[in-house]
Design an enzyme around this catalytic site. Sequence first.
Site, PDB file in Angstrom:
ATOM      1  CG  ASP A 136      12.158 -55.435  -6.060  1.00  9.65           C
ATOM      2  OD1 ASP A 136      12.306 -53.522  -6.165  1.00  9.65           O
ATOM      3  OD2 ASP A 136      13.295 -55.858  -5.297  1.00  9.65           O
ATOM      4  CB  ALA A 185      16.001 -65.340   1.682  1.00  6.04           C
TER       5      ALA A 185
END
Length: 696
Positions: A137, A25
């Site tokens: 993450d 994104a």
Amino acid sequence: MDQYIGKLLDNRYEILERIGTGGMAVVFKGRDHRLNRLVAIKILKDDLAKDAEFRRRFHDESQAVAMLSHPNIMAVYDVSRSEQVEYIVMELIDGITLKQYMQRKGGPLSWKESLHFITQIMKALSHAHGRGIIHRDIKPQNIMVLRDGSIKVTDFGIARLASAAQSTLTQEALGSVHYISPEQARGSRIDGRSDIYSAGVVLYEMLTGRLPFEGDTPVSVAIQHINSIPLPPRELNPDIPEALEAITMKAMAPKVENRYRSADDMLYDLEEFRKDPNIDLEYDPTKLFATPDVADEPTQVIGTGVRRRSAQGDTGSVRRRNREESDYETRVTPMERSRKRQRSSMSVPLAVASILVFIIGIGVLLWVVFFSNSFESDSRHTVPNLYGMTVEEAMSDPKVEGIFEILEGGSVSSSLPVGQIVSQDPAAKQQVTGENLTITVTTSAGEEPIYMPDLVNKDYLEAQQTLLDLGIPKANVTMTWEYSDETTKNNVTRTVPLADSALQPDTMVEIFVSQGPEVAQRTMLFVEGMTLSAAKDLLEGEKGLGLVVKVVYTDSDEPEDTVLLQSIPAGTQVDEGTTVTLQVSNGSGSVSEEVPGIESPAPEDPTPTPSPSPSIDPDVKTIQYSVTLPDGDPNDIVKVEVRGSGYDQSREVSLLVREVVFNITGKGKQKFDIYFDGERGYSIEVNFDTGEVKLG
């Protein structure tokens, strides 16, 4: 993506500028027009937005993350779809990433600062894991450091989508693979303990200034996470306390069962360490980093196509195993095939050597069992753990009594109660032999007092960091803003408690911060028609408004020193110290032109008020009459009128003035009516021959 700049999503979110780009994104700065606040808007990249299934997962994941609400997690305000644009609206954070923060430091962070950051990270993970959301993450690039020293973890739940969008461990994934857990590298099922491993790597990097594993490719780094043991942090930075090293290594244990079971468990150890940096957590690195038994892992495919094979021999037919081995042979490099041939050629000598080692080992065992006692009596003892005991309790302990003598080696500051044992030599669990064994113990002298530093005249952010470095939690520090004539804006004016006061870790500290000098607001009064002296008393006198009066004299038929006009209308809010100009009559009897800067009020009635006849008639005289104002709110303005035969004058004045003076002209005896805001108040009868005034 820049085609979005200037657009309005859902008639609400205006996109202002691009502020970042990720794998999936692009992030824009925007404005929420409904709530009038700046936000961050993350828009899914066009190539991924074309995949309907990916759009659905992106929306579902984001909706789940939007349910999180924690001070250490970046807030998600909205998840929406507008004209095929998938986007998330998040809080706009004024700060830098933890990675940028470490790069600016140019070396390891202090262990206190590292503890401050990792505690907040684990609180964020605890909140998310408790709601079934795994980050996947955790890395410094996904952790924002704010100006006040707090952190916010970003991109919760997005890593699952990132792995779906990227099927191989390419160079683009190198930033994440440095923090990846072994089970993630193998492609195994993961849970919250994978986030704990990644957080451990972040803590390792903060403490040492380097990553535990480095490599030229993502695959080489991922393999090290599976097979290698990191260098202990204290070998890179001896200033790291042993307990904090133990916490780091336990979080990074390759086997999930050796790690902390939950973020709360790790938080507990971090808090215990914060209370006592000398605490012995009794974690055995040799057990934490025992070689992982990867033979029991099922066959998994890493993103690059490298296959890890199962060693179980009963899972398929011989023919199938042969096909798999043949398939594996076609995948390895020529160098690997060469090494395989070398291993085959060396197998016989290795087998012979193994047999010899076995025979020697049997011989040593027989010696120990049957002969060693002939030469040496069994006098081995295990040193007991005396931590937290008093000296008296230690002496009466069954594991000590009759075996060890307790020697007192002094006292040190500690969070333990006074007299309890803080450390011992030799350490617990050691094996010792001989007679007249001793254990030297160090006892607690109580907590070393922390004293309130002198923060006056320091910048409030510096003051806040000073308290954090002393171990005072941010939650225990409050900021109160106040006006100050002496202290520079944003600097500390005073503190509670005062400097040099003894502090405890749970002491509440209040920092008072200067807003600069206070500028008082005043309401302008109506002074027209008053004498200059009376006007000055009201406007700049000792008990007045604190304004500065500038006087401009002008020709007028009003009595000398009568205020004719004022530059600031009554009722106007002005700052203390503002200059107000007054147009004052010099009593000359003639009218001059208007004074620049002062606007004459427009007449309410276009029909001119009859002016008194020039005093060519010796019987026409002028007297001064003071009208007392009615009671009311001092801030109210009232219109006062004096009406009589051929005479009509009015003034608008504040009730704070209490009296207003009129110059009434006439002859003989005349009657006048006094009105307040259009309502008749009372009448007076004036005898101009004698100057007498009485109520009519």
